[in-house]
Write a protein that holds these residues in place. Sequence first.
Motif: not given
Length: 69
Positions: A4-30
Amino acid sequence: MTGPKGLDWPAMMRAGLKELGLTPADFWALTPAELQLMLGTAGAQTPLLSDGLSALMAAYPDTSEGNEK
């Protein structure tokens, strides 16, 4: 792949989960804006879109002395 709205979810997930080390729950809460802020890209330069270009053209019309349009 964009969502939705052109968001690149795979890239956002890689950035959040891999680069920032967020847990999936923390990522989806943002929100996307919160994730962008955490990644340090909130103040990054963005492309000039047509609205911005139109505003610049109105503020600084292409005219020269003796040759106004």
